[in-house]
Design a protein around this motif. Structure first.
Motif, PDB file in Angstrom:
ATOM      1  N   HIS A  92       0.878  -1.042  -0.082  1.00  0.00           N
ATOM      2  CA  HIS A  92       0.068   0.057  -0.030  1.00  0.00           C
ATOM      3  C   HIS A  92       1.044   1.313  -0.112  1.00  0.00           C
ATOM      4  CE1 HIS A  92      -3.843  -2.329   1.041  1.00  0.00           C
ATOM      5  NE2 HIS A  92      -2.934  -3.004   1.720  1.00  0.00           N
ATOM      6  N   VAL A  93       0.584   2.065  -0.749  1.00  0.00           N
ATOM      7  CA  VAL A  93       1.630   3.392  -0.971  1.00  0.00           C
ATOM      8  C   VAL A  93       0.546   4.689  -1.160  1.00  0.00           C
ATOM      9  CG1 VAL A  93       3.257   4.509  -2.409  1.00  0.00           C
ATOM     10  CG2 VAL A  93       3.231   2.038  -2.167  1.00  0.00           C
ATOM     11  N   THR A  94       0.689   5.555  -0.238  1.00  0.00           N
ATOM     12  CA  THR A  94      -0.024   6.868  -0.453  1.00  0.00           C
ATOM     13  C   THR A  94       0.731   8.144  -0.121  1.00  0.00           C
ATOM     14  OG1 THR A  94      -0.581   6.520   2.030  1.00  0.00           O
ATOM     15  CG2 THR A  94      -2.188   5.564   0.632  1.00  0.00           C
ATOM     16  N   ARG A  95       0.201   9.177  -0.446  1.00  0.00           N
ATOM     17  CA  ARG A  95       0.653  10.208  -0.275  1.00  0.00           C
ATOM     18  C   ARG A  95      -0.077  11.038   0.848  1.00  0.00           C
ATOM     19  NH1 ARG A  95       0.482  15.201  -4.426  1.00  0.00           N
ATOM     20  NH2 ARG A  95      -1.677  14.303  -4.857  1.00  0.00           N
ATOM     21  N   ARG A  96       0.588  11.702   1.924  1.00  0.00           N
ATOM     22  CA  ARG A  96      -0.110  12.223   2.913  1.00  0.00           C
ATOM     23  C   ARG A  96       0.458  13.640   3.287  1.00  0.00           C
ATOM     24  NH1 ARG A  96       1.735  12.846   8.357  1.00  0.00           N
ATOM     25  NH2 ARG A  96       3.404  11.482   8.133  1.00  0.00           N
ATOM     26  N   ALA A  97      -0.513  14.473   3.574  1.00  0.00           N
ATOM     27  CA  ALA A  97       0.115  15.933   4.263  1.00  0.00           C
ATOM     28  C   ALA A  97       0.274  15.910   5.654  1.00  0.00           C
ATOM     29  CB  ALA A  97      -1.077  16.847   3.562  1.00  0.00           C
ATOM     30  N   ALA A  98       1.224  16.701   5.970  1.00  0.00           N
ATOM     31  CA  ALA A  98       1.700  16.541   7.402  1.00  0.00           C
ATOM     32  C   ALA A  98       1.981  18.063   7.908  1.00  0.00           C
ATOM     33  CB  ALA A  98       3.018  15.855   7.499  1.00  0.00           C
ATOM     34  N   PHE A  99       0.891  18.857   7.932  1.00  0.00           N
ATOM     35  CA  PHE A  99       0.924  19.905   8.499  1.00  0.00           C
ATOM     36  C   PHE A  99       0.724  20.240  10.195  1.00  0.00           C
ATOM     37  CE2 PHE A  99      -0.176  20.418   3.869  1.00  0.00           C
ATOM     38  CZ  PHE A  99       0.805  21.395   3.420  1.00  0.00           C
ATOM     39  N   LEU A 147       8.501  17.946   9.831  1.00  0.00           N
ATOM     40  CA  LEU A 147       9.609  17.867   8.881  1.00  0.00           C
ATOM     41  C   LEU A 147       9.581  18.207   7.734  1.00  0.00           C
ATOM     42  CD1 LEU A 147      12.531  16.358   9.000  1.00  0.00           C
ATOM     43  CD2 LEU A 147      11.413  14.388   8.314  1.00  0.00           C
ATOM     44  N   TRP A 148       8.477  18.000   7.200  1.00  0.00           N
ATOM     45  CA  TRP A 148       8.150  18.282   5.659  1.00  0.00           C
ATOM     46  C   TRP A 148       6.666  18.302   5.403  1.00  0.00           C
ATOM     47  CZ3 TRP A 148      11.107  20.828   2.300  1.00  0.00           C
ATOM     48  CH2 TRP A 148      11.033  20.739   1.084  1.00  0.00           C
ATOM     49  N   PRO A 149       6.311  19.069   4.686  1.00  0.00           N
ATOM     50  CA  PRO A 149       4.601  18.883   4.475  1.00  0.00           C
ATOM     51  C   PRO A 149       3.980  17.742   3.745  1.00  0.00           C
ATOM     52  CG  PRO A 149       5.543  20.711   2.972  1.00  0.00           C
ATOM     53  CD  PRO A 149       6.771  20.187   3.823  1.00  0.00           C
ATOM     54  N   THR A 150       4.910  16.945   2.924  1.00  0.00           N
ATOM     55  CA  THR A 150       4.289  15.868   2.217  1.00  0.00           C
ATOM     56  C   THR A 150       5.129  14.652   2.360  1.00  0.00           C
ATOM     57  OG1 THR A 150       3.492  17.714   0.679  1.00  0.00           O
ATOM     58  CG2 THR A 150       3.543  15.343  -0.027  1.00  0.00           C
ATOM     59  N   PHE A 151       4.361  13.306   2.449  1.00  0.00           N
ATOM     60  CA  PHE A 151       5.180  12.325   3.047  1.00  0.00           C
ATOM     61  C   PHE A 151       4.621  11.405   2.145  1.00  0.00           C
ATOM     62  CE2 PHE A 151       6.537  14.467   6.591  1.00  0.00           C
ATOM     63  CZ  PHE A 151       7.759  13.825   7.130  1.00  0.00           C
ATOM     64  N   ILE A 152       5.383  10.159   1.552  1.00  0.00           N
ATOM     65  CA  ILE A 152       4.914   9.024   1.161  1.00  0.00           C
ATOM     66  C   ILE A 152       4.904   7.820   2.281  1.00  0.00           C
ATOM     67  CG2 ILE A 152       5.584   7.307  -0.555  1.00  0.00           C
ATOM     68  CD1 ILE A 152       4.362   9.683  -2.046  1.00  0.00           C
ATOM     69  N   GLU A 153       3.746   7.261   2.454  1.00  0.00           N
ATOM     70  CA  GLU A 153       3.880   6.072   3.214  1.00  0.00           C
ATOM     71  C   GLU A 153       3.626   4.720   2.529  1.00  0.00           C
ATOM     72  OE1 GLU A 153       0.569   7.494   5.753  1.00  0.00           O
ATOM     73  OE2 GLU A 153       1.860   8.653   7.074  1.00  0.00           O
ATOM     74  N   VAL A 154       4.333   3.744   3.241  1.00  0.00           N
ATOM     75  CA  VAL A 154       4.258   2.391   2.500  1.00  0.00           C
ATOM     76  C   VAL A 154       3.885   1.513   3.780  1.00  0.00           C
ATOM     77  CG1 VAL A 154       5.513   0.683   1.322  1.00  0.00           C
ATOM     78  CG2 VAL A 154       6.116   3.343   0.985  1.00  0.00           C
ATOM     79  N   HIS A 155       3.321   0.535   3.471  1.00  0.00           N
ATOM     80  CA  HIS A 155       2.961  -0.837   4.141  1.00  0.00           C
ATOM     81  C   HIS A 155       2.827  -1.956   3.442  1.00  0.00           C
ATOM     82  CE1 HIS A 155       0.169  -3.695   6.060  1.00  0.00           C
ATOM     83  NE2 HIS A 155       1.115  -3.454   6.997  1.00  0.00           N
TER      84      HIS A 155
END
Length: 336
Positions: free
Chosen positions: A71-78, A83-91
């Motif tokens: 599973h791969v998604t893009r996540r906003a982290a405001f 650390l940074w506003p946009t992350f890639i998450e993997v599971h």
């Protein structure tokens, strides 16, 4: 080393990724990728050479790379101090097969300028078609080979593959030309940046292998890494995507034993490496652009959380390097 229990042969990474490949082709306009066929019928997906590509294309290609098992998604982290506003998450619940049996870029594909009729070509192939060819010693160690009549391969290179390389892939995979799909994602492209950062868990699995820890210890894995901005050239892009994992990547592994959990938390993170603390682009240049001269311990996520099924305890090691990420990605705080 080998895994103490072979990977499940009944799981075909090419079969499981086929629906995702079909989506990539069907929705190519929305994803801003170009789809063409060679004279023999092989499908080439350009996700950043001449096409614009997109983050969504990169996410889908990363899922294909993982053989349909991730599973791969893009996540906003405001949050208050990001650390940074946009992350890639993997599971993935099949970390060894998804990451090492499919996603790992381990298949060396090259051609001389005489063979291409122009300039020489080199790329490391990743994705499920690797498991059809089985050209890497890693597959003997994993005890896995795929058997399927269709295959997909991803090449992280800034030009489309010449026919001589396509023919080699077809021969080694035992595929009819019309049953092979090759996606091309240059590192400096949007899609290429995403699919490299989405290797944060794969990098952890490969480091586990390098450390000699039995891969069958790992039963589940997740991770995240910041998605850097576009870079002006290939070397800068390579630096940013590697920095995202080495200095901004986190993984959470679930393992069977306390011993493995403690060891991985201590030894897995990138800060154990001799060259830790320098931007990857600078390290790469200092070794005359030779990956094999860089301390292998560096290729790891910044932080590892490792939970043991044996005791229920979780061990944590490493740390994020906010200062390096901010400095290298040219983050400036604007004031009114």
């Amino acid at each position: 080393m080998t895994t103490s229990s072979p990977l499940p042969a009944a799981l075909s990474v090419n079969a499981m990724s086929a629906p995702l490949v079909a989506q990539l082709i069907e929705h190519h306009e929305r994803l801003r990728v170009d789809v063409t066929r060679t004279a023999g019928g092989t499908i080439i997906v350009d996700a950043g050479v001449n096409a614009a590509g997109s983050v969504d294309a990169g996410v889908l290609i990363a899922r294909i790379c993982m053989g349909g098992l991730g599973h791969v998604t893009r996540r906003a982290a405001f949050d208050s101090d990001p650390l940074w506003p946009t992350f890639i998450e993997v599971h993935t619940s099949h970390p060894v097969l998804a990451c090492l049996g499919s996603q790992y870029a381990g298949w060396s594909l090259s051609a001389t300028k005489e063979q291409t009729g122009g300039k020489k070509f080199f790329s490391l192939g990743s994705g499920p078609a690797r498991a059809l060819a089985g050209k890497e010693p890693l597959f003997d160690e994993l005890g896995y080979r795929d058997r399927h009549d269709r295959g997909a391969l991803v090449m992280e290179v800034d030009r489309l593959p010449p026919q001589v390389v396509i023919d080699k892939v077809l021969a080694d995979c035992g595929l009819a030309p019309e049953n092979l799909v090759i996606a091309v994602t240059p590192t400096h492209s949007v899609a290429g940046t995403v699919q490299v950062v989405a290797r944060v868990v794969e990098v952890a699995l490969h480091k586990t292998h390098v450390l000699g820890v039995d891969l069958s210890e790992i039963v589940d894995a997740s991770g995240s890494a910041p998605l850097p901005p576009p870079a002006p050239d290939g070397i800068a892009a390579m630096g940013r995507t590697n920095d995202a994992i080495l200095y901004g990547g986190r993984v959470h592994l679930t393992v069977k034993s306390d011993a493995a959990a403690k060891r991985l938390a201590a030894e897995l993170p990138s800060l154990n490496a001799r060259d830790y603390g320098q931007p990857f682009a600078d390290i790469f240049k200092s070794f005359n652009y030779d990956f094999y001269q860089i301390d292998a311990a560096l290729f790891a996520p910044a932080e590892a959380w490792v939970s043991s099924l044996e005791s229920g305890a979780t061990h944590r090691g490493g740390k994020l390097n906010r200062a390096l990420i901010g400095a290298q990605w040219h983050v400036t705080q604007e004031t009114p």
